[in-house]
Design an enzyme around this catalytic site. Structure first.
Site, PDB file in Angstrom:
ATOM      1  N   SER A 159       0.851  -1.321  -0.295  1.00 34.27           N
ATOM      2  CA  SER A 159       0.001  -0.004  -0.067  1.00 34.27           C
ATOM      3  C   SER A 159       0.721   1.337   0.032  1.00 34.27           C
ATOM      4  CB  SER A 159      -0.909  -0.106   1.106  1.00 34.27           C
ATOM      5  OG  SER A 159      -0.139   0.275   2.529  1.00 34.27           O
ATOM      6  N   LYS A 171       1.125   3.949   6.759  1.00 36.45           N
ATOM      7  CA  LYS A 171       0.365   4.865   5.872  1.00 36.45           C
ATOM      8  C   LYS A 171       1.391   6.268   6.166  1.00 36.45           C
ATOM      9  CE  LYS A 171      -2.420   1.760   5.031  1.00 36.45           C
ATOM     10  NZ  LYS A 171      -2.634   1.143   3.737  1.00 36.45           N
TER      11      LYS A 171
END
Length: 268
Positions: free
Chosen positions: A131, A175
């Site tokens: 991701s 993230k």
């Protein structure tokens, strides 16, 4: 008198009052140094644990460090008392004690310092997701800073996903922080995500409605205190705030600062 001179006396099986005195002082200095380092680490670890600074490390490791450093404070203190009350002869025996103390001191101080660092300041982590491509790749090995960390815009962070709160399987995410408390967040007519009026991302059509749902009830369209909006750099393949909503500050545990394998470099 140097250690080389003392070693020569020992090899020649000679005794010397001056050599014994010099060697005893060196042993005392080494034991005292261990005592000071262990005491400092014990004190700092105890204060950090009592104040409950936010870290990724569990309480068990913190208590282990406190117990271990306290143990070496006691042992080194007893050693100093013994050395100040006892005369050790002959010189060969004293020299063996010096080498033993030298080795133990080096290993113990190194162990305590390393344990202190990985308990309160940094730890290593491995990436198991895509991701954050292209910034991070699967199986990248990272160094992560954790002590009393406050998230900042564009920081790449490690997040603990509390299954009970976020309603998904408990895990850890890596993230990027894009929205801070007090930031205005919106989706425009072109399905672009805006933070403080600046376009951050072209939202995939499949995520437009979910993002609008998350921001619909925000007071004046501003991110609430204690919450953050995070995204993965891999727009098309990231499970992030677009899906699970705003992230609590308490769940943002650490900042990724460095990659050491397979590539080496600072993470920005």
């Amino acid at each position: 008198m140097t250690l080389k001179d003392i070693a020569l006396l020992v090899s020649n099986q000679e005794d010397s009052a001056e050599a014994s005195q010099t060697l005893t002082k060196k042993i005392i200095v080494k034991v005292a140094t261990l005592n000071v380092v262990a005491l400092l680490i014990f004190g700092v670890a105890l204060v950090y644990t009592i104040r409950d600074y936010q870290t990724f490390t569990g309480s068990t490791q913190k208590y282990l460090l406190i117990i271990l450093s306290g143990f070496f404070v006691v042992i080194s203190t007893l050693g100093l008392v013994y050395l100040n009350r006892t005369t050790i002869t002959p010189l060969a025996k004293l020299f063996k004690l010096f080498k033993w103390v030298d080795t133990v001191q080096f290993l113990t101080i190194s162990l305590l310092i390393v344990l202190h660092i990985i308990t309160f300041y940094v730890f290593t982590a491995e990436v198991f997701q895509s991701s954050m491509n292209p910034t991070l790749q699967q199986h990248d090995r990272l160094i992560v800073y954790q002590f009393d960390y406050t998230p900042k815009r564009n920081d790449v962070v490690v997040i603990f996903i509390d299954g009970d709160y976020y309603g998904i399987d408990e895990s850890h995410y890596v993230k990027r922080v894009v929205g801070l408390p007090g930031d205005t967040i919106a989706v425009n007519a072109s399905n672009q995500l805006l933070i403080n009026g600046i376009v951050v991302q072209d939202l995939p059509l499949s995520q437009v409605d979910s993002v609008k749902d998350w921001i619909e009830f925000l007071p004046e369209g501003k991110i609430m205190d204690g919450f953050y909006f995070v995204l993965g750099d891999n727009v098309a393949n990231s499970h992030d705030s677009r899906n699970i909503g705003f992230i609590r500050e308490q769940d943002i545990k650490a900042k990724v600062i460095f990659r050491f394998y397979p590539k080496v470099g600072v993470i920005e």
